[in-house]
Design an enzyme around this catalytic site. Structure first.
Site, PDB file in Angstrom:
ATOM      1  N   LYS A  53      -6.852   0.933  36.410  1.00  0.00           N
ATOM      2  CA  LYS A  53      -6.896   0.541  34.905  1.00  0.00           C
ATOM      3  C   LYS A  53      -6.669   1.309  34.022  1.00  0.00           C
ATOM      4  O   LYS A  53      -7.115   1.563  33.044  1.00  0.00           O
ATOM      5  CB  LYS A  53      -8.585  -0.375  35.420  1.00  0.00           C
ATOM      6  CG  LYS A  53      -7.830  -1.131  35.967  1.00  0.00           C
ATOM      7  CD  LYS A  53      -9.012  -1.647  36.599  1.00  0.00           C
ATOM      8  CE  LYS A  53      -9.403  -3.009  37.504  1.00  0.00           C
ATOM      9  NZ  LYS A  53     -10.422  -3.744  37.985  1.00  0.00           N
ATOM     10  N   GLN A  97     -15.848  -2.277  38.137  1.00  0.00           N
ATOM     11  CA  GLN A  97     -15.847  -2.720  39.402  1.00  0.00           C
ATOM     12  C   GLN A  97     -16.334  -3.505  40.281  1.00  0.00           C
ATOM     13  O   GLN A  97     -17.575  -2.781  40.549  1.00  0.00           O
ATOM     14  CB  GLN A  97     -15.362  -1.168  40.204  1.00  0.00           C
ATOM     15  CG  GLN A  97     -13.373  -1.575  40.961  1.00  0.00           C
ATOM     16  CD  GLN A  97     -12.607  -2.660  40.330  1.00  0.00           C
ATOM     17  OE1 GLN A  97     -12.067  -2.330  39.269  1.00  0.00           O
ATOM     18  NE2 GLN A  97     -12.078  -3.081  41.419  1.00  0.00           N
ATOM     19  N   ASP A 120     -13.617  -8.997  31.354  1.00  0.00           N
ATOM     20  CA  ASP A 120     -13.526  -9.108  32.256  1.00  0.00           C
ATOM     21  C   ASP A 120     -13.317 -10.995  32.219  1.00  0.00           C
ATOM     22  O   ASP A 120     -12.656 -11.670  33.356  1.00  0.00           O
ATOM     23  CB  ASP A 120     -14.030  -8.574  33.919  1.00  0.00           C
ATOM     24  CG  ASP A 120     -13.346  -7.786  35.080  1.00  0.00           C
ATOM     25  OD1 ASP A 120     -12.709  -7.279  34.799  1.00  0.00           O
ATOM     26  OD2 ASP A 120     -13.918  -6.877  35.312  1.00  0.00           O
TER      27      ASP A 120
END
Ligand code: NDP
Length: 282
Positions: A53, A97, A120
């Site tokens: 990422k 994460q 997200d």
């Protein structure tokens, strides 16, 4: 029939190229988009995802910050760091994460992220916005799957039956809602579905998000279906495979995504897209 491959890698490159102009415009206004990535612990797969990422951000001209903590970090400390990132005007997107260590309540951490920085799309405010059809950040993986369907001409799914196998909050459920938004008739299957094969065989669009290697065989696919394989499974020999038996399914489906090189790169491209959107909305 031999299915056409939906190449997630090249489609993701196309999405990133489209983003480049928006990133350049933001930079020209002195406001480079920036993503903060938070990693707790040393899970090897998570480390790889975070690395990917961050390097994708660099390639797209998006700034990134890597906040890495030991596995024994207290939840209260993590929440304090999230609040600090919420207040930091130079950060437009915050990604924690997953999975988090067991002693940390993941949903509590997600709810601590400002919905305006929740790139997200997991915060309850964004999940609720999807449910009621309001603007908000959509979760990156289902968003990437929808872009893949658009790419093969499946934009309006009226008259089509979509089956999503898997009902997680981050993939299966939002995927089903997005398909519904596009007028598909949607079935969600899960571990309690009595005849998975029979259910899957009805699908014009089949999305597998299970996490079981090759659980979807050729006999579970309707001839001519579009098959989107979200699953990422590591085999004992170290190689990766999806939830779909790619070779066998390719003989039945019209369209299919490979693993790797399918949904994965699209997920990252959509994360970049959400981060740019977050910056534009400031
Ligand atoms: P979860 O483990 O949270 O959910 C798995 C789902 O599969 C559950 O709903 C479960 O049902 C269902 N399931 C399990 N076994 C069966 C079965 N035998 N028959 C039918 N349904 C079953 O996984 P995630 O949604 O987080 O991830 C799914 C997969 O997608 C994983 O391989 C993950 O690595 C991958 N992934 C890939 C991404 C990408 O970018 N390509 C991003 C995110 C995930 P129940 O609810 O009843 O337990």
């Amino acid at each position: 029939m031999t299915a056409q491959r939906i190449d997630g890698k090249s489609l993701a490159a196309q999405c990133r190229a489209e983003l480049a102009e928006r990133v350049a415009a933001l930079r020209a206004r002195g406001r480079p988009p920036a993503l903060a990535v938070v990693l707790v612990g040393d899970d090897p797969a998570s480390q790889i995802y975070v690395r990917n990422k961050i390097s994708a951000c660099a390639q797209a001209g998006i700034e990134s910050q890597h906040h890495r903590f030991d596995a024994d970090l207290r939840e209260s400390e993590l929440l304090a760091r999230i609040h600090a990132l919420n207040r930091d005007d130079s950060v437009h997107g915050i990604l924690v994460q997953l999975p988090l260590p067991a002693h940390i309540h993941a949903q509590r951490v997600i709810e601590a992220i400002s919905p305006r920085k929740d790139v997200d799309g997991f915060h309850v405010a964004n999940a609720g916005a999807l449910l009621v059809g309001q603007p908000g950040f959509r979760p990156c993986t289902p968003l990437g799957c929808m872009r893949m369907l658009e790419h093969i001409g499946l934009r309006d799914l009226r008259g089509r039956h979509a089956v999503v196998v898997g009902r997680s909050n981050i993939v299966g459920k939002p995927m089903a809602l997005m398909l519904l938004e596009r007028n598909a008739t949607v079935t969600i299957a899960h571990s309690g579905t009595p005849d998975l094969a029979q259910t899957c065989r009805q699908a014009d669009v089949l999305v597998a998000a299970v996490g079981r290697p090759r659980i979807i065989g050729a006999g579970m696919i309707k001839p001519g279906a579009a098959v989107i394989d979200v699953g990422i499974n590591r085999l004992p020999d170290g190689s990766l495979c999806g939830d779909v038996d790619f070779e066998a399914a390719s003989e039945v489906a019209a369209w299919i995504t490979p693993v790797p090189g399918g949904v994965g790169p699209m997920t990252i491209a959509m994360l970049l897209s959400n981060t740019v959107q977050a910056c534009e909305q400031v």
